[in-house]
Scaffold this motif. Structure first.
Motif, PDB file in Angstrom:
ATOM      1  N   ILE A 284      81.284  76.391 110.999  1.00  0.00           N
ATOM      2  CA  ILE A 284      82.051  75.608 110.026  1.00  0.00           C
ATOM      3  C   ILE A 284      81.447  75.770 108.634  1.00  0.00           C
ATOM      4  N   ASP A 285      80.126  75.858 108.581  1.00  0.00           N
ATOM      5  CA  ASP A 285      79.418  76.011 107.314  1.00  0.00           C
ATOM      6  C   ASP A 285      79.484  77.445 106.786  1.00  0.00           C
ATOM      7  N   SER A 286      79.968  78.371 107.609  1.00  0.00           N
ATOM      8  CA  SER A 286      79.980  79.789 107.224  1.00  0.00           C
ATOM      9  C   SER A 286      81.346  80.264 106.756  1.00  0.00           C
ATOM     10  N   CYS A 287      82.366  79.428 106.901  1.00  0.00           N
ATOM     11  CA  CYS A 287      83.719  79.845 106.538  1.00  0.00           C
ATOM     12  C   CYS A 287      83.810  80.120 105.040  1.00  0.00           C
ATOM     13  N   THR A 288      84.436  81.247 104.693  1.00  0.00           N
ATOM     14  CA  THR A 288      84.587  81.628 103.284  1.00  0.00           C
ATOM     15  C   THR A 288      85.916  81.164 102.696  1.00  0.00           C
ATOM     16  N   TRP A 289      86.760  80.523 103.522  1.00  0.00           N
ATOM     17  CA  TRP A 289      88.076  80.020 103.092  1.00  0.00           C
ATOM     18  C   TRP A 289      88.963  81.154 102.561  1.00  0.00           C
ATOM     19  N   CYS A 290      88.791  82.344 103.120  1.00  0.00           N
ATOM     20  CA  CYS A 290      89.526  83.503 102.599  1.00  0.00           C
ATOM     21  C   CYS A 290      90.995  83.489 103.003  1.00  0.00           C
ATOM     22  N   GLY A 291      91.351  82.746 104.045  1.00  0.00           N
ATOM     23  CA  GLY A 291      92.746  82.624 104.444  1.00  0.00           C
ATOM     24  C   GLY A 291      93.269  83.756 105.298  1.00  0.00           C
ATOM     25  N   ARG A 292      92.432  84.706 105.682  1.00  0.00           N
ATOM     26  CA  ARG A 292      92.907  85.806 106.532  1.00  0.00           C
ATOM     27  C   ARG A 292      93.422  85.282 107.868  1.00  0.00           C
ATOM     28  N   CYS A 293      92.743  84.261 108.404  1.00  0.00           N
ATOM     29  CA  CYS A 293      93.159  83.692 109.682  1.00  0.00           C
ATOM     30  C   CYS A 293      94.556  83.085 109.579  1.00  0.00           C
ATOM     31  N   GLN A 294      94.844  82.446 108.461  1.00  0.00           N
ATOM     32  CA  GLN A 294      96.171  81.859 108.266  1.00  0.00           C
ATOM     33  C   GLN A 294      97.238  82.944 108.206  1.00  0.00           C
ATOM     34  N   ASP A 295      96.928  84.058 107.573  1.00  0.00           N
ATOM     35  CA  ASP A 295      97.895  85.145 107.440  1.00  0.00           C
ATOM     36  C   ASP A 295      98.342  85.707 108.779  1.00  0.00           C
ATOM     37  N   VAL A 296      97.446  85.710 109.770  1.00  0.00           N
ATOM     38  CA  VAL A 296      97.780  86.333 111.059  1.00  0.00           C
ATOM     39  C   VAL A 296      98.153  85.315 112.125  1.00  0.00           C
ATOM     40  N   CYS A 297      98.097  84.033 111.803  1.00  0.00           N
ATOM     41  CA  CYS A 297      98.370  82.992 112.799  1.00  0.00           C
ATOM     42  C   CYS A 297      99.863  82.937 113.118  1.00  0.00           C
ATOM     43  N   PRO A 298     100.275  83.174 114.368  1.00  0.00           N
ATOM     44  CA  PRO A 298     101.702  83.138 114.700  1.00  0.00           C
ATOM     45  C   PRO A 298     102.299  81.744 114.560  1.00  0.00           C
ATOM     46  N   ALA A 299     101.497  80.724 114.856  1.00  0.00           N
ATOM     47  CA  ALA A 299     101.993  79.356 114.715  1.00  0.00           C
ATOM     48  C   ALA A 299     102.316  79.056 113.256  1.00  0.00           C
ATOM     49  N   HIS A 300     101.401  79.392 112.370  1.00  0.00           N
ATOM     50  CA  HIS A 300     101.628  79.143 110.946  1.00  0.00           C
ATOM     51  C   HIS A 300     102.828  79.934 110.438  1.00  0.00           C
ATOM     52  N   ALA A 301     102.944  81.189 110.864  1.00  0.00           N
ATOM     53  CA  ALA A 301     104.038  82.044 110.402  1.00  0.00           C
ATOM     54  C   ALA A 301     105.400  81.504 110.816  1.00  0.00           C
ATOM     55  N   CYS A 302     105.433  80.775 111.924  1.00  0.00           N
ATOM     56  CA  CYS A 302     106.711  80.286 112.451  1.00  0.00           C
ATOM     57  C   CYS A 302     106.972  78.822 112.114  1.00  0.00           C
ATOM     58  N   GLY A 303     106.166  78.253 111.232  1.00  0.00           N
ATOM     59  CA  GLY A 303     106.443  76.900 110.762  1.00  0.00           C
ATOM     60  C   GLY A 303     105.772  75.790 111.534  1.00  0.00           C
ATOM     61  N   PHE A 304     104.876  76.117 112.456  1.00  0.00           N
ATOM     62  CA  PHE A 304     104.128  75.064 113.148  1.00  0.00           C
ATOM     63  C   PHE A 304     103.135  74.441 112.169  1.00  0.00           C
ATOM     64  N   PRO A 305     102.782  73.176 112.367  1.00  0.00           N
ATOM     65  CA  PRO A 305     101.882  72.498 111.416  1.00  0.00           C
ATOM     66  C   PRO A 305     100.416  72.860 111.638  1.00  0.00           C
ATOM     67  N   LEU A 306     100.112  74.153 111.586  1.00  0.00           N
ATOM     68  CA  LEU A 306      98.751  74.610 111.834  1.00  0.00           C
ATOM     69  C   LEU A 306      98.381  75.731 110.873  1.00  0.00           C
ATOM     70  N   SER A 307      97.214  75.605 110.284  1.00  0.00           N
ATOM     71  CA  SER A 307      96.585  76.694 109.543  1.00  0.00           C
ATOM     72  C   SER A 307      95.129  76.720 109.986  1.00  0.00           C
ATOM     73  N   PRO A 308      94.673  77.798 110.630  1.00  0.00           N
ATOM     74  CA  PRO A 308      93.262  77.856 111.032  1.00  0.00           C
ATOM     75  C   PRO A 308      92.313  77.691 109.856  1.00  0.00           C
ATOM     76  N   ARG A 309      92.727  78.201 108.687  1.00  0.00           N
ATOM     77  CA  ARG A 309      91.890  78.040 107.496  1.00  0.00           C
ATOM     78  C   ARG A 309      91.740  76.571 107.136  1.00  0.00           C
ATOM     79  N   ASP A 310      92.855  75.830 107.175  1.00  0.00           N
ATOM     80  CA  ASP A 310      92.792  74.415 106.818  1.00  0.00           C
ATOM     81  C   ASP A 310      91.984  73.612 107.830  1.00  0.00           C
ATOM     82  N   VAL A 311      92.031  74.027 109.094  1.00  0.00           N
ATOM     83  CA  VAL A 311      91.212  73.363 110.116  1.00  0.00           C
ATOM     84  C   VAL A 311      89.737  73.487 109.735  1.00  0.00           C
ATOM     85  N   LEU A 312      89.318  74.688 109.350  1.00  0.00           N
ATOM     86  CA  LEU A 312      87.918  74.893 108.957  1.00  0.00           C
ATOM     87  C   LEU A 312      87.584  74.137 107.686  1.00  0.00           C
ATOM     88  N   MET A 313      88.531  74.084 106.746  1.00  0.00           N
ATOM     89  CA  MET A 313      88.262  73.376 105.492  1.00  0.00           C
ATOM     90  C   MET A 313      88.124  71.871 105.720  1.00  0.00           C
TER      91      MET A 313
END
Length: 684
Positions: A284-313
């Protein structure tokens, strides 16, 4: 005159002493801030690392030093590499200068930064200072001009102006260093000055100033450069820049066991920060908040209320809160992680496809964090009725369909040949069939054709009949660890009493958990029990290489193949299915998202048992079918997973493209290419 480095040229003695004092203070502040982070990590639960240090060092060299994953995305990849290597060479240059001046003068009376060595040193530092400035410029343009979506966080960063501060101070350190170099060369005109091309070029401009002014400006920029550098070092543990330190440590301490493992830290799950393990807090302390995980997340891409980046933030916000609280158990204001911080829908949106983990440049394990959070939801009843019903079915019947265990092998009745009972007679391959392949009417026909192919090829196989239970992969990833252990132990008891050589399965979810999470090798009656585990495409590839698969009717089709998450990203099996298809005469046309970048069908992590959430724009399987429909000449969408077959079959109907495209399993195409007739499936 031989060119030589004079470290404190034009610097008063008091300023020289002041630099050492400020440097010592900066290091003390850095050490104190780092200790605060380490103290927080240590408050996590124990976790034992698996794998060898050799593997960890390889990962460190590949991903921390080599920045391998960073380059998967060209523009930010080049940008990060420029900043990283620019800073690395400037740091190395500072270390060499310190050793050259302090150590050699104090102990050896020898200076090595002279002559050709010094000239090369000056050239390299000049060039990499420019590289750093290019990287900083690219970052400023990207963050404040193009503004990609993945950088537009919906969560307030822990340090709101961190990025501006980090880019600004790095740019100023580089610029003041070059300015000081330019004024030094202008005033000193040393031999070999052209080996500092940037400084030399600036010195030509600075020749307009009188000599005394050149000296004064050199000292001014030298002082400012030092103050900025020391200020940056001191601020690292208190800003986003700390990932420059924590991310490499995280990579080095990455667990070298099977990818995607979600072994529980706490069977009650995580409701507070201290419920995570020390290594998860480090992540959690190592996340760079770069958002790459959000870009590839199928849930986020399809409108689900999830962003892996936001979870880490969000978790990072709580981590920072732990440094301010007296006990730090629940982060800011003592809040629980559930409710105000994470909603139920957010946590249940994850398909555990591991796309986020696969793309993460610092090797974070986002799905594991989400499963820990889900586990607490499950233990407190925070689940939908559909999930409760499925879990009850798994506990009561051993399958997710709520069917009697005796119905598990009904599909074998009209095959035309008997399927061996591996409980009663030895077999070479024990086929662990799985729930969807056994019970789902849409998939049963594929299961029958797989059995017919195995029979026609003379493969000695059997099944466990009613003694087989769900392998437990999805139960574990929903967060029901106790149920997983019950299913696992029941299956292991049957497997250990059966006589077989290799476990075979058509289900990638089952394949992963049998191969990586059942704990083989095991001791049974004093003997080691460690069967090989194969996905059926691996077996078919092996038989094809051996020339044992007769292709009577070459397919002559253009097909596209979907990589199942649990076969591809989790276990690295990408080529076996493709080689089988090529061997059958098919021409494989790749979708834009293939292999490690494959787009999840949306079934994993128990999502196949759940209803769509409000706000979902499109199911992942539908999105994937639309991707395939853009391929020219492709008429078959090939799967290698029972869940995929069911999901994509439904998605094809949703899109209304059944006349344009057909969903088929690898076994189904193999059955067609071998032209298996009914008489071949009758007992001999």
């Amino acid at each position: 005159m031989e060119p030589i480095r004079v470290t404190f040229w034009n610097v008063p003695h008091w300023a020289e002493l002041g630099q050492y004092g400020l440097g010592f203070l900066a290091v003390l502040i850095f050490a104190y801030g780092t200790w605060r982070h380490v103290r927080i990590w240590r408050r996590g639960k124990p976790e034992t690392l698996s794998g060898s240090w050799t593997d960890r060092v390889k990962n460190f060299l590949l991903f921390a030093i080599g920045q391998k994953k960073v380059l998967r995305d060209p523009y930010p990849g080049v940008m990060h590499l420029a900043i990283f290597w620019g800073m690395a060479f400037l740091l190395l240059g500072t270390i060499l200068a310190t050793v050259d001046w302090d150590v050699t003068h104090l102990f050896f009376d020898y200076q090595f930064l002279k002559g050709p060595v010094y000239l090369i040193y000056e050239l390299v530092l000049d060039l990499f200072t420019v590289v750093l400035l290019i990287g900083v410029g690219m970052a400023i343009y990207r963050r404040y001009v193009t503004k990609p979506d993945r950088l537009a966080a919906t969560v307030t960063p822990t340090f709101p102006l961190d990025s501006l501060y980090l880019l600004g101070i790095l740019g100023l350190i580089a610029l003041t260093g070059l300015a000081a170099e330019g004024f030094r060369i202008a005033a000193q005109n040393p031999p070999g000055a052209a080996w500092s091309p940037v400084g030399y070029g600036l010195s030509k401009i600075f020749q307009v100033f009188p000599h005394d002014t050149q000296l004064a400006l050199h000292f001014g920029f030298w002082s400012l450069h030092g103050l900025l550098a020391f200020g940056f070092i001191a601020s690292i543990p208190f800003s986003k820049a700390f990932h420059l330190f924590s991310s490499p440590i995280n990579i080095l301490l990455r667990d070298a066991g099977p990818k995607g493992s979600v072994m529980p830290v706490n069977e009650l799950g995580a409701s507070a920060m201290t419920d995570f393990s020390w290594r998860q807090l480090l992540q959690i302390d190592s996340c760079t908040w770069c958002g790459r995980c959000q870009d590839v997340c199928p849930a986020h891409a399809c409108g689900f209320p999830l962003s892996p980046r936001d979870v880490l933030m969000k978790l990072n916000q709580q981590l920072v809160g732990m440094t301010k609280s007296t006990n730090g158990a629940k982060g800011n204001n003592g809040d629980s992680l559930h409710g105000t911080i994470f909603s139920r829908d957010e946590l249940w949106s994850c398909t555990t496809c591991m796309a986020c983990e696969e793309t993460c440049p610092v090797l974070l394990e986002q799905p594991r964090l989400l499963v820990e959070l889900r586990r607490h939801l499950l233990n407190t009843g925070g689940m939908d009725t559909e999930v409760q019903d499925v879990l009850m079915n798994l506990q009561r019947y051993g399958n997710s369909f709520g069917q009697s265990a005796k119905a598990r092998a009904k599909w074998t009745k009209d095959l035309g040949f008997p399927v061996k009972d591996a409980r009663k007679e030895p077999v070479e391959y024990l086929w662990f069939v799985g729930d969807y392949a056994s019970f789902d009417p849409r998939v049963q026909e594929i299961t029958k054709k797989t059995a017919q192919v195995l029979h026609a090829l003379g493969i000695d196989f059997g099944i466990l009949y009613d003694k087989e239970k769900n392998a437990g992969n999805d139960a574990r990833r929903i967060g029901e660890e106790g149920l997983f252990e019950m299913l696992r132990d029941g299956n292991l008891k049957e497997l250990e009493s059966a006589q077989f050589h290799t476990l075979l399965t058509t289900d990638p979810h089952t394949y992963h958990v049998l191969k990586n999470e059942y704990g083989f090798p095991r001791k049974t009656n004093g003997e080691s029990f460690s069967p090989a585990v194969l996905h059926y495409t691996e077996l078919f590839e092996r038989l094809m290489v051996e020339g044992r698969i007769p292709v009577r009717q070459a397919l002559n089709l253009a097909v596209t193949y979907h990589d199942p998450c649990y076969l591809g990203r989790y276990n690295g099996i990408y080529e076996s299915p493709r080689r089988v298809l090529n061997g059958l005469g098919a021409r494989v046309v790749e979708m834009p998202l293939n292999r490690a970048d494959s787009f999840c069908c949306g079934a994993g992590g128990g999502r196949i048992w759940m209803k769509d959430l409000p706000g979902v724009t499109e199911r992942p399987a539908v999105r994937r079918i639309r991707e395939a429909l853009h391929l020219p000449d492709v008429s078959v969408f090939v799967t290698a997973c029972p869940k995929d077959y069911a999901m994509f079959g439904d998605a094809l109907k949703t899109v209304g493209a059944e006349e344009r495209l057909r969903v088929a399993d690898v076994s189904e195409l193999l059955h067609e290419a071998m032209a298996i007739q009914a008489e071949e499936t009758k007992p001999s």
